[in-house]
Design an enzyme around this catalytic site. Structure first.
Site, mmCIF file in Angstrom:
data_model
loop_
_atom_site.group_PDB
_atom_site.id
_atom_site.type_symbol
_atom_site.label_atom_id
_atom_site.label_comp_id
_atom_site.label_asym_id
_atom_site.label_seq_id
_atom_site.Cartn_x
_atom_site.Cartn_y
_atom_site.Cartn_z
ATOM 1 N N SER A 159 0.859 -1.184 0.000
ATOM 2 C CA SER A 159 0.000 0.000 0.000
ATOM 3 C C SER A 159 0.891 1.229 0.000
ATOM 4 C CB SER A 159 -0.874 -0.012 1.253
ATOM 5 O OG SER A 159 -1.442 1.256 1.514
ATOM 6 N N TYR A 172 -1.412 0.057 10.930
ATOM 7 C CA TYR A 172 -1.480 -0.246 9.496
ATOM 8 C C TYR A 172 -0.169 0.119 8.812
ATOM 9 C CZ TYR A 172 -3.514 -0.737 4.845
ATOM 10 O OH TYR A 172 -3.781 -1.134 3.549
#
Length: 258
Positions: A159, A172
């Site tokens: 990501s 995250y």
């Protein structure tokens, strides 16, 4: 069934390959399954929630029956990627049934959006276990078979959170930065065994992963997950002598990237 690579597909043709996709029950994972099946790959859609994986398999079967795909095949399995024994058993069954495992896509992921003084240790551990330990566990067990078979390809879905940081996403970011590091480490380690490892760094997508948590998000700044799935196909189609360790796929109006 004995493990074999008899009649392997040619490098530019994905037809006939066996692929395991984690988090295959929704969002990008489901789209990757659809895109692979469209190319004639036999897909195993794995998800913590079996019903999600079954929806993906049913959608692929419907497309195939309707003549929209040349040869779409998909199996659905329930899988907790943080459970090493369950992963070992699942991969063992896949290899026993199909004779090999050509591709693994580590896509399963979760997120908790909270400031550091609110984020609990349990939440932190759940994100890290799913997003980082999960790909390690799946890759570890897949590599045991891929080494014996003489090759394979692991694709890790990273990501932009592995490159930049924004507030209230410590777990995250830590998991995705770690995943990118793991991916590059495995790339270096596994090349001598004919095993390719690629990281697909994806920008924001119009999937439930974002839309369910941020209903007010400007969807025009996001991209279709099908576009990211095409990048997975791209790295898988490279000739045997070539590997793409990392590729970034951004929406044109990506807000977290300059």
């Amino acid at each position: 069934m004995a493990q074999t690579r008899s009649n392997p597909p040619s490098w530019h043709d994905l037809h006939g390959r066996i692929a395991l996709v984690t988090g295959g029950g929704s969002g990008l994972g489901a789209q990757i399954c659809m895109s692979l099946a469209r190319e004639g790959v036999h897909v195993i859609a794995a998800d913590l929630k079996l019903e999600g994986a079954e929806r993906t398999a049913a959608a692929i079967a419907e497309r195939s029956a309707g003549g929209k795909d040349e040869a779409g095949r998909c199996e659905a399995i329930a899988l907790d990627v943080t459970d090493s024994n369950a992963v070992a058993e699942a991969i063992g069954r896949i290899v026993q049934k199909h004779g090999r495992l050509d591709v693994v896509v580590n896509n399963a992921a979760v997120d908790v959006t909270e400031p550091i003084d609110v984020l609990t240790v349990a939440e932190w551990q759940r994100v890290l276990q799913t997003n980082l330990t999960g790909p390690f566990v799946v890759s570890r067990h897949a590599v045991m078979h891929m080494k014996t078979a003489g090759g394979g390809h692991i694709v890790n879905i990273a990501s932009t959170a592995s490159k930049r940081a924004w507030p209230n996403a410590a777990a995250y970011h830590a998991s995705k930065w770690g995943l990118l590091g793991l991916s590059h480490s495995l790339h270096a380690e596994l090349r001598p065994f004919g095993i390719k490892v690629s990281a697909v760094v994806a920008g924001g997508m119009r999937t439930p992963f974002l839309l369910d948590r941020f209903p007010g998000i400007d969807t025009s700044t996001l991209q279709d997950p099908a576009n990211v799935a095409e990048s997975v196909l791209f790295v898988l189609r490279q000739p045997p002598e070539t590997v793409i360790p990392e590729v970034m796929v951004l929406p044109m109006r990506e807000t977290s990237w300059p």
